[in-house]
Design a protein around this motif. Structure first.
Motif, short mmCIF file in Angstrom:
data_model
loop_
_atom_site.label_atom_id
_atom_site.label_comp_id
_atom_site.label_asym_id
_atom_site.label_seq_id
_atom_site.Cartn_x
_atom_site.Cartn_y
_atom_site.Cartn_z
N GLY A 20 0.82 -1.21 0.00
CA GLY A 20 0.00 0.00 0.00
C GLY A 20 0.86 1.26 0.00
N ASP A 89 -3.70 -3.97 -5.89
CA ASP A 89 -2.86 -4.17 -4.70
C ASP A 89 -3.40 -5.33 -3.86
OD1 ASP A 89 -1.88 -3.94 -2.06
OD2 ASP A 89 -2.33 -1.80 -1.88
N ARG A 133 -6.97 -2.40 12.40
CA ARG A 133 -7.42 -3.49 11.52
C ARG A 133 -7.63 -4.76 12.33
NH1 ARG A 133 -4.24 -3.63 5.83
NH2 ARG A 133 -4.48 -5.85 6.26
MG MG Z 1 -2.17 -2.98 2.16
#
Ligand code: MG
Ligand code: UP5
Length: 190
Positions: A20, A89, A133
């Motif tokens: 990312g 990605d 996350r």
């Molecule tokens: Mg990522």
């Protein structure tokens, strides 16, 4: 955009390898549209879609969401953009993912980047990320690494044999790594 004019880059690498981060640099320098499969799946959970609970439990277990779901989200995202240059990605994560993309989108990647990073560095980066996350905990990270190790290599080998793979050592500063990425895209003007 018509399929013939697409320029697709797959960005592969383990959890926390810096996909990312490098995608953001590539977008800035070369005008790609960034399509993160993981971000699309997390957005799908947040939107309360019918698939949301299945996606959430799959991500919690570090497993791979069924190809059909992911490819459909990627397709919608690509279709909603006027751009023809895409960074995909974190996808394809398996041979099954790869085949589903080719079949549905009807395109092959022009370039495949692989950020090669030692496991302990990936674990360190993910545990330091601190963005809430659900999969950034040591138990899920271990599972993500296992699944990556089991399913990623056939995809890497496939593109290596086709001369599309660019393997990049992902250890170093963000800028040092980007200087290894830049020449791959230099022939493309922004
Ligand atoms: Mg990522
Ligand atoms: N960082 C970045 N570069 C650094 C550097 N050079 N030096 C030091 N630190 C660096 O980076 C991770 C962290 O490291 C950040 O804090 C960053 O600042 C720092 P990042 O760029 O976010 O790494 P990235 O490779 O993108 O890591 P990510 O955790 O996003 O990778 P994953 O592949 O694990 O996550 P993704 O979002 O792609 O997928 C999550 C889950 O979704 C999967 O496990 C799976 O369950 C599911 N999924 C599917 O099922 N199908 C898909 O197609 C995609 C996802």
């Amino acid at each position: 955009p018509s399929k013939g004019s697409l320029f697709v880059t797959f960005v592969l690498g383990g959890p926390g390898s810096g996909k990312g981060t490098q995608c953001a640099k590539i977008v800035e320098a070369f005008g790609f549209t960034h399509v993160s499969a993981g971000d699309l799946l997390r957005r799908e959970i947040a939107s309360g879609s019918a698939y949301g609970s299945v996606i959430l439990s799959t991500i919690r277990e570090g497993k791979i969401v069924p190809s059909q779901v992911t490819v459909e989200l990627i397709q919608k995202e690509m279709e909603s953009s006027d751009n023809y240059k895409f960074l995909i990605d974190g996808f394809p994560r398996s041979e099954e993912n790869r085949k589903a993309f080719e079949k549905t989108i009807g395109a092959e990647p022009d370039v495949v980047l692989f950020f090669d990073c030692p496991e302990q560095e990936m674990v360190k980066r993910v545990l330091n990320r601190n963005q809430g996350r659900v999969d950034d905990n040591i138990d899920t990270i271990k599972k993500r690494l296992e699944i990556f190790d089991e399913l990623n290599w056939p995809v890497i080998n496939y593109y290596s044999q086709r001369g599309k793979l660019h393997k990049i050592n992902a250890v170093g500063t963000v800028d040092e790594i980007f200087e290894k990425v830049r020449p791959i895209f230099a022939p493309l003007s922004k």
